[in-house]
Scaffold this active site. Structure first.
Site, PDB file in Angstrom:
ATOM      1  N   CYS A  45       4.407  -5.235   8.246  1.00  0.00           N
ATOM      2  CA  CYS A  45       4.625  -4.683   9.582  1.00  0.00           C
ATOM      3  C   CYS A  45       3.380  -4.996  10.412  1.00  0.00           C
ATOM      4  CB  CYS A  45       4.842  -3.165   9.518  1.00  0.00           C
ATOM      5  SG  CYS A  45       3.388  -2.288   8.957  1.00  0.00           S
TER       6      CYS A  45
ATOM      7  N   ASP B 264       1.602  -2.719  11.972  1.00  0.00           N
ATOM      8  CA  ASP B 264       0.810  -1.510  12.139  1.00  0.00           C
ATOM      9  C   ASP B 264      -0.650  -1.769  11.791  1.00  0.00           C
ATOM     10  OD1 ASP B 264       3.211  -0.477  12.765  1.00  0.00           O
ATOM     11  OD2 ASP B 264       3.433   0.758  10.980  1.00  0.00           O
TER      12      ASP B 264
ATOM     13  N   CYS C 275       3.268   3.650  12.251  1.00  0.00           N
ATOM     14  CA  CYS C 275       4.346   4.604  11.999  1.00  0.00           C
ATOM     15  C   CYS C 275       3.776   5.997  11.710  1.00  0.00           C
ATOM     16  CB  CYS C 275       5.185   4.120  10.825  1.00  0.00           C
ATOM     17  SG  CYS C 275       4.314   4.239   9.255  1.00  0.00           S
TER      18      CYS C 275
ATOM     19  N   CYS D 294       2.443   2.726   3.517  1.00  0.00           N
ATOM     20  CA  CYS D 294       1.715   3.165   4.709  1.00  0.00           C
ATOM     21  C   CYS D 294       0.441   3.907   4.285  1.00  0.00           C
ATOM     22  CB  CYS D 294       2.604   4.048   5.574  1.00  0.00           C
ATOM     23  SG  CYS D 294       4.231   3.326   5.845  1.00  0.00           S
TER      24      CYS D 294
HETATM   25 FE1  FES Z   1       3.783  -0.166   8.766  1.00  0.00          FE
HETATM   26 FE2  FES Z   1       4.111   2.360   7.998  1.00  0.00          FE
HETATM   27  S1  FES Z   1       5.650   0.915   8.468  1.00  0.00           S
HETATM   28  S2  FES Z   1       2.285   1.228   8.070  1.00  0.00           S
END
Ligand code: FES
Length: 122
Positions: A33, A35, A58, A102
């Protein structure tokens, strides 16, 4: 989906922001992702004095980084190295299986910050 502790840390993340003149910093992003977690540490007498994080991600990542910053103050770097994904998840009272990565991102930020600190010492 999330327990109360996770929701609390997501709604009111602890120790957000950055530390000016920090002793160590990290910037990590998820492999699956976009993030990101930025982590900043300041140390005094070999102990972590302060930890702050900025998380763009997230709910589980925000809660994990927040929890991590509350676990670090007062620890030596050797003690901090013991903080892994499982310990963060445990402190949060659990995360859904699909969100364990995460918490791993927060643990990775910590390891990168510790490496950053150690590189500066050499
Ligand atoms: Fe990317 Fe949670 S979905 S850190």
């Amino acid at each position: 989906m999330y327990n109360e502790t996770v929701i609390e840390h997501f709604n009111k993340p602890q120790n957000t922001g950055y530390i000016r003149d920090c002793d160590a910093e990290a910037r990590v992003s998820g492999s699956s992702c976009d993030d990101m977690i930025f982590l900043y540490l300041s140390l005094a007498d070999a102990y972590i004095r302060e930890a702050k994080a900025k998380t763009f991600g997230c709910a589980a990542a925000i809660a994990s980084a927040s929890m991590l910053t509350t676990m670090l103050p007062g620890k030596t770097l050797e003690e901090a190295k013991e903080i892994c994904r499982e310990k963060i998840v445990e402190s949060l009272g659990g995360l859904p299986e699909a969100k364990l990565d995460c918490a791993a991102l927060a643990a990775e930020a910590l390891m990168q910050a510790i490496r950053n600190y150690e590189e500066k010492q050499n």
